[in-house]
Scaffold this motif. Structure first.
Motif, PDB file in Angstrom:
ATOM      1  N   CYS A  96      21.870  34.841   9.955  1.00 59.00           N
ATOM      2  CA  CYS A  96      21.336  35.319   8.690  1.00 59.00           C
ATOM      3  C   CYS A  96      19.938  34.699   8.518  1.00 59.00           C
ATOM      4  N   ALA A  97      19.012  35.464   7.949  1.00 54.51           N
ATOM      5  CA  ALA A  97      17.652  34.970   7.768  1.00 54.51           C
ATOM      6  C   ALA A  97      17.071  35.485   6.461  1.00 54.51           C
ATOM      7  N   ALA A  98      16.084  34.738   5.946  1.00 60.69           N
ATOM      8  CA  ALA A  98      15.471  35.091   4.669  1.00 60.69           C
ATOM      9  C   ALA A  98      13.956  35.065   4.773  1.00 60.69           C
ATOM     10  N   THR A  99      13.311  35.999   4.059  1.00 61.09           N
ATOM     11  CA  THR A  99      11.864  36.067   4.030  1.00 61.09           C
ATOM     12  C   THR A  99      11.393  36.585   2.683  1.00 61.09           C
ATOM     13  N   LYS A 100      10.193  36.174   2.277  1.00 60.45           N
ATOM     14  CA  LYS A 100       9.600  36.692   1.046  1.00 60.45           C
ATOM     15  C   LYS A 100       9.011  38.091   1.257  1.00 60.45           C
ATOM     16  N   ASN A 101       8.833  38.475   2.523  1.00 70.05           N
ATOM     17  CA  ASN A 101       8.260  39.788   2.815  1.00 70.05           C
ATOM     18  C   ASN A 101       9.223  40.905   2.439  1.00 70.05           C
ATOM     19  N   TYR A 102       8.667  42.105   2.327  1.00 77.76           N
ATOM     20  CA  TYR A 102       9.501  43.295   2.153  1.00 77.76           C
ATOM     21  C   TYR A 102       9.117  44.366   3.169  1.00 77.76           C
ATOM     22  N   TYR A 103       8.421  43.949   4.220  1.00 72.71           N
ATOM     23  CA  TYR A 103       8.038  44.859   5.278  1.00 72.71           C
ATOM     24  C   TYR A 103       8.167  44.107   6.608  1.00 72.71           C
ATOM     25  N   ARG A 104       8.098  44.830   7.725  1.00 72.37           N
ATOM     26  CA  ARG A 104       8.219  44.234   9.059  1.00 72.37           C
ATOM     27  C   ARG A 104       9.493  43.411   9.163  1.00 72.37           C
ATOM     28  N   LEU A 105      10.530  43.855   8.533  1.00 77.22           N
ATOM     29  CA  LEU A 105      11.751  43.066   8.462  1.00 77.22           C
ATOM     30  C   LEU A 105      12.525  43.047   9.774  1.00 77.22           C
ATOM     31  N   GLU A 106      12.113  43.838  10.744  1.00 83.44           N
ATOM     32  CA  GLU A 106      12.794  43.842  12.036  1.00 83.44           C
ATOM     33  C   GLU A 106      12.245  42.773  12.979  1.00 83.44           C
ATOM     34  N   TYR A 107      11.257  42.033  12.542  1.00 87.12           N
ATOM     35  CA  TYR A 107      10.623  41.046  13.419  1.00 87.12           C
ATOM     36  C   TYR A 107      11.089  39.629  13.108  1.00 87.12           C
ATOM     37  N   VAL A 108      11.534  38.933  14.151  1.00 88.91           N
ATOM     38  CA  VAL A 108      12.030  37.566  14.007  1.00 88.91           C
ATOM     39  C   VAL A 108      10.993  36.675  13.337  1.00 88.91           C
ATOM     40  N   GLY A 109       9.741  36.838  13.711  1.00 89.61           N
ATOM     41  CA  GLY A 109       8.677  35.965  13.233  1.00 89.61           C
ATOM     42  C   GLY A 109       8.366  36.086  11.751  1.00 89.61           C
ATOM     43  N   GLU A 110       8.891  37.107  11.090  1.00 92.03           N
ATOM     44  CA  GLU A 110       8.610  37.310   9.672  1.00 92.03           C
ATOM     45  C   GLU A 110       9.505  36.465   8.773  1.00 92.03           C
ATOM     46  N   TYR A 111      10.511  35.831   9.351  1.00 88.94           N
ATOM     47  CA  TYR A 111      11.513  35.113   8.556  1.00 88.94           C
ATOM     48  C   TYR A 111      11.220  33.621   8.515  1.00 88.94           C
ATOM     49  N   ASP A 112      11.421  33.041   7.354  1.00 92.46           N
ATOM     50  CA  ASP A 112      11.113  31.631   7.126  1.00 92.46           C
ATOM     51  C   ASP A 112      12.340  30.735   7.199  1.00 92.46           C
ATOM     52  N   TYR A 113      13.491  31.281   6.907  1.00100.95           N
ATOM     53  CA  TYR A 113      14.705  30.474   6.843  1.00100.95           C
ATOM     54  C   TYR A 113      15.809  31.142   7.655  1.00100.95           C
ATOM     55  N   TRP A 114      16.581  30.292   8.335  1.00103.74           N
ATOM     56  CA  TRP A 114      17.654  30.774   9.203  1.00103.74           C
ATOM     57  C   TRP A 114      18.920  29.974   8.963  1.00103.74           C
ATOM     58  N   GLY A 115      20.058  30.661   9.129  1.00109.86           N
ATOM     59  CA  GLY A 115      21.325  29.968   9.130  1.00109.86           C
ATOM     60  C   GLY A 115      21.628  29.414  10.510  1.00109.86           C
ATOM     61  N   GLN A 116      22.785  28.767  10.621  1.00106.21           N
ATOM     62  CA  GLN A 116      23.153  28.125  11.882  1.00106.21           C
ATOM     63  C   GLN A 116      23.823  29.099  12.856  1.00106.21           C
ATOM     64  N   GLY A 117      24.209  30.255  12.355  1.00104.19           N
ATOM     65  CA  GLY A 117      24.812  31.271  13.208  1.00104.19           C
ATOM     66  C   GLY A 117      26.324  31.228  13.202  1.00104.19           C
ATOM     67  N   THR A 118      26.921  32.384  13.464  1.00106.42           N
ATOM     68  CA  THR A 118      28.372  32.491  13.580  1.00106.42           C
ATOM     69  C   THR A 118      28.689  33.388  14.769  1.00106.42           C
ATOM     70  N   GLN A 119      29.673  32.961  15.564  1.00101.52           N
ATOM     71  CA  GLN A 119      29.994  33.674  16.805  1.00101.52           C
ATOM     72  C   GLN A 119      30.865  34.892  16.519  1.00101.52           C
ATOM     73  N   VAL A 120      30.476  36.003  17.109  1.00104.74           N
ATOM     74  CA  VAL A 120      31.287  37.220  17.099  1.00104.74           C
ATOM     75  C   VAL A 120      31.579  37.590  18.541  1.00104.74           C
ATOM     76  N   THR A 121      32.864  37.712  18.861  1.00103.30           N
ATOM     77  CA  THR A 121      33.271  38.075  20.209  1.00103.30           C
ATOM     78  C   THR A 121      34.156  39.311  20.132  1.00103.30           C
ATOM     79  N   VAL A 122      33.756  40.343  20.869  1.00101.48           N
ATOM     80  CA  VAL A 122      34.506  41.598  20.886  1.00101.48           C
ATOM     81  C   VAL A 122      35.090  41.770  22.279  1.00101.48           C
ATOM     82  N   SER A 123      36.400  41.798  22.376  1.00102.72           N
ATOM     83  CA  SER A 123      37.067  41.929  23.668  1.00102.72           C
ATOM     84  C   SER A 123      37.336  43.404  23.968  1.00102.72           C
ATOM     85  N   SER A 124      37.296  43.718  25.250  1.00101.65           N
ATOM     86  CA  SER A 124      37.505  45.120  25.669  1.00101.65           C
ATOM     87  C   SER A 124      38.970  45.404  25.927  1.00101.65           C
TER      88      SER A 124
END
Length: 124
Positions: A96-124
């Motif tokens: 999860c990430a947060a930014t003050k911007n409201y454009y270019r939201l698909e770019y990693v570099g636009e975000y200022d804050y990040w969470g630690q991440g959560t693992q998602v595993t999909v088995s076949s």
């Protein structure tokens, strides 16, 4: 300063569903656009979806369009990611990430804050 904490990851079979949640600290959550990104082993972090703070406009990567839904609750300071029809290629750590911007939201570099991440595993 914004702190983000993701939850809801886990192991699911292909075709199943998961719902991720991101809880944000601070009193100005409503003025941040929020994004979800993911990173699989050996790959770069990639955009999944985002929701702007102006108008709650949503954006999706083509690979998840029609399967994933992002939503936000400004009263609860949360942003959720509902993932349906999951595929093995959706396996990754989701951030999860947060930014003050409201454009270019698909770019990693636009975000200022990040969470630690959560693992998602999909088995076949």
């Amino acid at each position: 300063q914004v702190q983000l904490v993701e939850s809801g990851g886990g192991l699911v079979q292909a075709g199943g569903s998961l719902r991720l949640s991101c809880a944000a600290s601070g009193r100005t959550f409503s003025t941040y656009s929020m994004g979800w990104f993911r990173q699989a082993p050996g790959k770069e972090r990639e955009f999944v979806t985002a929701i702007s703070w102006i108008g709650s406009i949503t954006y999706y990567a083509n690979s998840v369009k029609g399967r994933f839904t992002i939503s936000r609750d400004n009263a609860k300071n949360t942003v959720d990611l509902q993932m349906n029809s999951l595929k093995p290629e959706d396996t990754a750590v989701y951030y999860c990430a947060a930014t003050k911007n409201y454009y270019r939201l698909e770019y990693v570099g636009e975000y200022d804050y990040w969470g630690q991440g959560t693992q998602v595993t999909v088995s076949s």
